[in-house]
Scaffold this motif. Sequence first.
Motif, mmCIF file in Angstrom:
data_model
loop_
_atom_site.group_PDB
_atom_site.id
_atom_site.type_symbol
_atom_site.label_atom_id
_atom_site.label_comp_id
_atom_site.label_asym_id
_atom_site.label_seq_id
_atom_site.Cartn_x
_atom_site.Cartn_y
_atom_site.Cartn_z
ATOM 1 N N UNK A 28 0.759 -1.254 0.022
ATOM 2 C CA UNK A 28 -0.008 0.053 0.078
ATOM 3 C C UNK A 28 0.863 1.253 0.060
ATOM 4 N N UNK A 29 0.603 2.232 -0.708
ATOM 5 C CA UNK A 29 1.295 3.511 -0.865
ATOM 6 C C UNK A 29 2.635 3.308 -1.760
ATOM 7 N N UNK A 30 2.761 2.230 -2.181
ATOM 8 C CA UNK A 30 4.149 2.135 -2.894
ATOM 9 C C UNK A 30 4.445 3.094 -3.793
ATOM 10 N N UNK A 31 3.684 3.559 -4.949
ATOM 11 C CA UNK A 31 3.856 4.491 -5.830
ATOM 12 C C UNK A 31 4.394 5.742 -5.068
ATOM 13 N N UNK A 32 3.701 6.039 -3.946
ATOM 14 C CA UNK A 32 4.214 7.426 -3.450
ATOM 15 C C UNK A 32 5.689 7.439 -2.816
ATOM 16 N N UNK A 33 5.989 6.215 -2.377
ATOM 17 C CA UNK A 33 7.338 6.055 -1.302
ATOM 18 C C UNK A 33 8.589 5.657 -2.531
ATOM 19 N N UNK A 34 8.317 5.152 -3.596
ATOM 20 C CA UNK A 34 9.406 4.818 -4.407
ATOM 21 C C UNK A 34 10.347 5.704 -4.548
ATOM 22 N N UNK A 35 10.010 7.139 -5.055
ATOM 23 C CA UNK A 35 11.003 8.244 -5.252
ATOM 24 C C UNK A 35 11.956 8.352 -3.958
ATOM 25 N N UNK A 36 11.311 8.092 -2.729
ATOM 26 C CA UNK A 36 12.195 8.537 -1.602
ATOM 27 C C UNK A 36 12.854 7.216 -1.342
ATOM 28 N N UNK A 37 12.782 6.292 -1.721
ATOM 29 C CA UNK A 37 13.492 5.022 -1.143
ATOM 30 C C UNK A 37 15.048 5.347 -1.174
ATOM 31 N N UNK A 38 15.728 5.731 -2.504
ATOM 32 C CA UNK A 38 17.095 5.834 -2.541
ATOM 33 C C UNK A 38 17.694 6.854 -1.586
ATOM 34 N N UNK A 39 17.028 8.068 -1.662
ATOM 35 C CA UNK A 39 17.441 9.157 -0.839
ATOM 36 C C UNK A 39 17.526 8.792 0.647
ATOM 37 N N UNK A 40 16.452 7.975 1.289
ATOM 38 C CA UNK A 40 16.448 7.627 2.600
ATOM 39 C C UNK A 40 17.444 6.520 2.808
ATOM 40 N N UNK A 41 17.528 5.394 2.063
ATOM 41 C CA UNK A 41 18.391 4.370 2.329
ATOM 42 C C UNK A 41 19.787 4.334 1.831
ATOM 43 N N UNK A 43 21.802 3.963 -2.066
ATOM 44 C CA UNK A 43 21.675 3.320 -3.470
ATOM 45 C C UNK A 43 22.106 1.674 -2.958
ATOM 46 N N UNK A 44 22.640 1.183 -2.057
ATOM 47 C CA UNK A 44 22.920 -0.060 -1.901
ATOM 48 C C UNK A 44 21.857 -0.885 -1.051
ATOM 49 N N UNK A 45 21.240 -0.226 0.003
ATOM 50 C CA UNK A 45 20.270 -0.739 0.887
ATOM 51 C C UNK A 45 19.111 -0.301 -0.033
ATOM 52 N N UNK A 46 18.586 0.394 -1.098
ATOM 53 C CA UNK A 46 17.499 0.628 -1.946
ATOM 54 C C UNK A 46 17.181 -0.415 -2.539
ATOM 55 N N UNK A 47 18.149 -1.471 -2.872
ATOM 56 C CA UNK A 47 18.111 -2.396 -3.694
ATOM 57 C C UNK A 47 17.405 -3.787 -2.975
ATOM 58 N N UNK A 48 17.467 -3.465 -1.589
ATOM 59 C CA UNK A 48 16.911 -4.398 -0.458
ATOM 60 C C UNK A 48 15.503 -4.237 -0.323
#
Length: 70
Positions: A28-41, A43-48
Amino acid sequence: VVIHAGLFDEAQRARMGKTGMIASVTISGLPSVVPMIEPLFGKERAAWVLPTRGYRDNGVPVTLNSDYPA
């Protein structure tokens, strides 16, 4: 069952498979959080994040869930 199973590395996914755990991934809410994943986590952890293929490759059954009310 691990609820909100969204940020596990390869070793953790392998351990989940060996111990018979189930990963329940929140979508749920995945489309809204995708752009924030790499800046928050980073590049390496974003792949997880939400590694559904990684769970399946380690023999971990995957279910999908949502936090939205029914």
